[in-house]
Design a protein around this motif. Structure first.
Motif, PDB file in Angstrom:
ATOM      1  N   SER A  75      37.159  46.519  41.670  1.00 21.17           N
ATOM      2  CA  SER A  75      36.479  45.217  41.698  1.00 21.17           C
ATOM      3  C   SER A  75      37.075  44.268  40.657  1.00 21.17           C
ATOM      4  O   SER A  75      36.763  43.081  40.649  1.00 21.17           O
ATOM      5  CB  SER A  75      34.981  45.378  41.453  1.00 21.17           C
TER       6      SER A  75
ATOM      7  N   SER B  33      38.336  41.308  42.305  1.00 18.02           N
ATOM      8  CA  SER B  33      37.397  40.646  43.206  1.00 18.02           C
ATOM      9  C   SER B  33      37.204  39.204  42.756  1.00 18.02           C
ATOM     10  O   SER B  33      36.860  38.953  41.593  1.00 18.02           O
ATOM     11  CB  SER B  33      36.049  41.372  43.188  1.00 18.02           C
TER      12      SER B  33
ATOM     13  N   SER C 249      42.071  37.294  41.739  1.00 18.55           N
ATOM     14  CA  SER C 249      42.203  37.854  43.073  1.00 18.55           C
ATOM     15  C   SER C 249      43.569  37.576  43.681  1.00 18.55           C
ATOM     16  O   SER C 249      44.219  36.580  43.367  1.00 18.55           O
ATOM     17  CB  SER C 249      41.130  37.240  43.989  1.00 18.55           C
TER      18      SER C 249
END
Length: 167
Positions: A123, A126, A134
């Motif tokens: 994550s 993310s 990202s």
């Protein structure tokens, strides 16, 4: 073109991660020739033809202790020297001399990239949890060939349209 913005690595795989470096590749509206995806529901296709990531973001993640390397989380193009915060959905990029691409969306990290992260915390890339860290997907608006070291330039919509029309 901004002289410092360039392609650091072009990466492909027969499907899955990591993607391995190649010196050059032809870019089509379906992505890099020689690259494939195993899960076509979530990867690939015209709206996700290319996956791009920032070399500076990779270095920052490495400084946090993550074992990430270019291509290890599935990006096709690792780019250096560009304002990654400006590489957002809707942005246009000139890649090398010929290729024009438009960013379509941020990628959603998945379990397949856990090996690139400390504590398997995928994550970390993310957009929702760590804005600006990202990868992005892009559609190809003008095909062409790329090689490592090619310049990269952010374009306005008018500049992108002009390059596409000139072809």
């Amino acid at each position: 073109m901004t002289p410092s913005a360039r392609i650091v690595q072009i990466s492909v795989s027969p499907g899955g991660v990591p993607k391995r470096p190649v010196a050059s590749a032809r870019v089509t509206t379906l992505g890099l020739e020689g690259d494939a995806q195993r899960d076509l529901e979530h990867h690939g296709g015209p709206e996700r033809a290319l996956c791009l990531f920032s070399q500076e973001r990779i270095r920052a993640l490495q400084a946090e202790g993550h074992p990430i390397t270019p291509g290890s989380i599935g990006e096709n193009l690792t780019i250096e020297g560009i304002d990654w915060n400006a590489v957002t959905p809707g942005a246009y990029l000139r890649l090398g001399e010929d290729v024009v691409a438009q960013v379509t969306r941020y990628t959603a990290p998945c379990l397949n990239i856990t090996a690139s992260f400390r504590h398997q915390d995928y994550s970390r890339v993310s957009q929702k949890r760590h804005p600006g860290d990202s990868r992005v997907y892009a559609r190809v608006l003008r095909e062409g060939a790329l090689k490592n070291g090619d310049p990269v330039q952010l374009l306005t919509e008018d500049e992108a349209s002009g390059l596409i029309a000139a072809r």
